[in-house]
Design an enzyme around this catalytic site. Structure first.
Site, PDB file in Angstrom:
ATOM      1  N   ASP A  26      34.436  36.203  50.390  1.00  0.00           N
ATOM      2  CA  ASP A  26      34.896  37.405  51.091  1.00  0.00           C
ATOM      3  C   ASP A  26      34.124  37.765  52.373  1.00  0.00           C
ATOM      4  OD1 ASP A  26      36.244  37.306  48.707  1.00  0.00           O
ATOM      5  OD2 ASP A  26      35.787  39.351  48.069  1.00  0.00           O
ATOM      6  N   ASP A  68      39.611  38.900  49.796  1.00  0.00           N
ATOM      7  CA  ASP A  68      40.359  39.995  49.190  1.00  0.00           C
ATOM      8  C   ASP A  68      41.627  40.130  50.018  1.00  0.00           C
ATOM      9  OD1 ASP A  68      38.914  40.929  47.054  1.00  0.00           O
ATOM     10  OD2 ASP A  68      38.264  42.785  48.011  1.00  0.00           O
ATOM     11  N   HIS A  70      44.568  42.553  49.496  1.00  0.00           N
ATOM     12  CA  HIS A  70      45.211  43.591  48.694  1.00  0.00           C
ATOM     13  C   HIS A  70      46.505  44.109  49.308  1.00  0.00           C
ATOM     14  CE1 HIS A  70      41.745  43.754  46.107  1.00  0.00           C
ATOM     15  NE2 HIS A  70      40.928  44.147  47.070  1.00  0.00           N
ATOM     16  N   HIS A  87      40.640  48.731  51.540  1.00  0.00           N
ATOM     17  CA  HIS A  87      39.958  47.667  52.285  1.00  0.00           C
ATOM     18  C   HIS A  87      40.736  46.380  52.139  1.00  0.00           C
ATOM     19  CE1 HIS A  87      38.447  47.433  48.151  1.00  0.00           C
ATOM     20  NE2 HIS A  87      38.448  46.123  48.346  1.00  0.00           N
ATOM     21  N   LYS A 112      42.855  36.664  46.723  1.00  0.00           N
ATOM     22  CA  LYS A 112      42.810  37.320  45.408  1.00  0.00           C
ATOM     23  C   LYS A 112      43.091  38.804  45.546  1.00  0.00           C
ATOM     24  CE  LYS A 112      37.761  37.588  45.814  1.00  0.00           C
ATOM     25  NZ  LYS A 112      37.473  39.021  45.905  1.00  0.00           N
ATOM     26  N   CYS A 156      31.553  40.801  44.338  1.00  0.00           N
ATOM     27  CA  CYS A 156      32.349  39.569  44.297  1.00  0.00           C
ATOM     28  C   CYS A 156      31.490  38.317  44.213  1.00  0.00           C
ATOM     29  CB  CYS A 156      33.314  39.537  45.470  1.00  0.00           C
ATOM     30  SG  CYS A 156      34.616  40.783  45.256  1.00  0.00           S
TER      31      CYS A 156
HETATM   32  C1  VGL Z   1      34.037  43.769  46.882  1.00  0.00           C
HETATM   33  C2  VGL Z   1      33.884  45.985  46.321  1.00  0.00           C
HETATM   34  C3  VGL Z   1      35.247  46.095  46.264  1.00  0.00           C
HETATM   35  C4  VGL Z   1      33.348  42.495  47.225  1.00  0.00           C
HETATM   36  C5  VGL Z   1      35.409  43.857  46.825  1.00  0.00           C
HETATM   37  O1  VGL Z   1      33.939  41.652  47.934  1.00  0.00           O
HETATM   38  O2  VGL Z   1      32.213  42.310  46.785  1.00  0.00           O
HETATM   39  N1  VGL Z   1      33.292  44.832  46.620  1.00  0.00           N
HETATM   40  N2  VGL Z   1      35.996  45.021  46.510  1.00  0.00           N
END
Ligand code: VGL
Length: 202
Positions: A26, A68, A70, A87, A112, A156
């Site tokens: 990420d 991520d 979403h 986010h 994901k 993550c």
């Molecule tokens: C993450 C918080 C919420 C991460 C993703 O990538 O670590 N942290 N969503």
């Protein structure tokens, strides 16, 4: 903060070996300063991860990058019952990889958290654009040992690392190539300790 001696751990190996793979978790705009869920100094991992990616590419080591991805409406976000500000909404600038991350063309992107009720902290919940999950992609390339870095250490990266270890992969952490959210001060250090206790090295 990492102690100086930790910064020298997991230097890029002079020679990778068969079975090695690189997993960058990420490294996206929203997790960096200026993003919607910024991790302090998150952007500082980009040159480190870029060097790892370049070395892996030269050595023919497979590179995987999770993101991520979403939907605008997901129970992962506070507004819909979750804990996080919006986010990495798919297709937005915040979801793009940070511009200072240099990815060789061979890097495989896995996404994901596309479901509307899916947190998906672990890269093992991610799939490539054909729907193949990370474990299958690793197995197809005979990867048994992952070098892991990215954002964020305490979410993550930790989740991906613990999943990898539980699935029988060896993991070497890249401590200077990760940063923590630190909702509570010390969460990042705790996450590193937890990953090492579970069997991760460095
Ligand atoms: C993450 C918080 C919420 C991460 C993703 O990538 O670590 N942290 N969503």
């Amino acid at each position: 903060m990492l102690a100086p001696e930790q910064m020298s751990l997991s230097a890029i190996p002079a020679t990778f070996v068969a079975g090695d793979g690189l997993l960058l978790v990420d490294p996206q705009n929203d997790f960096c300063p200026g993003g919607s869920l910024p991790v302090a100094d998150g952007d500082r991992v980009m040159p480190v991860l870029s060097d790892w990616a370049a070395s892996a590419q030269r050595a023919g080591v497979p590179i995987f990058v999770s993101r991520d991805w979403h939907p605008p409406r997901t129970t992962h976000f506070k507004e819909f019952g979750g804990v996080w500000p919006p986010h990495c909404v798919n297709g937005t600038r915040g979801a793009e990889f940070h511009p200072e991350l240099r990815l060789p063309p061979s890097a495989v992107v896995v996404s994901k958290g596309m479901g509307e009720a899916e947190d998906a902290y672990s890269a093992f919940q991610a799939r490539d654009d054909r729907g193949t999950d990370l474990a299958s992609l690793l197995d197809a390339r005979r990867v048994r040992h992952l070098y892991v870095g990215g954002l964020a250490t305490d979410y993550c990266v930790k989740s991906s690392t613990l999943d990898a270890l539980a699935r029988g992969y060896a993991v070497t952490l890249i401590p200077n190539g990760m940063r923590a959210v630190d909702v509570q001060a010390g969460d990042g250090e705790k996450a590193l300790a937890e990953m090492r206790t579970a069997g991760a090295t460095a």
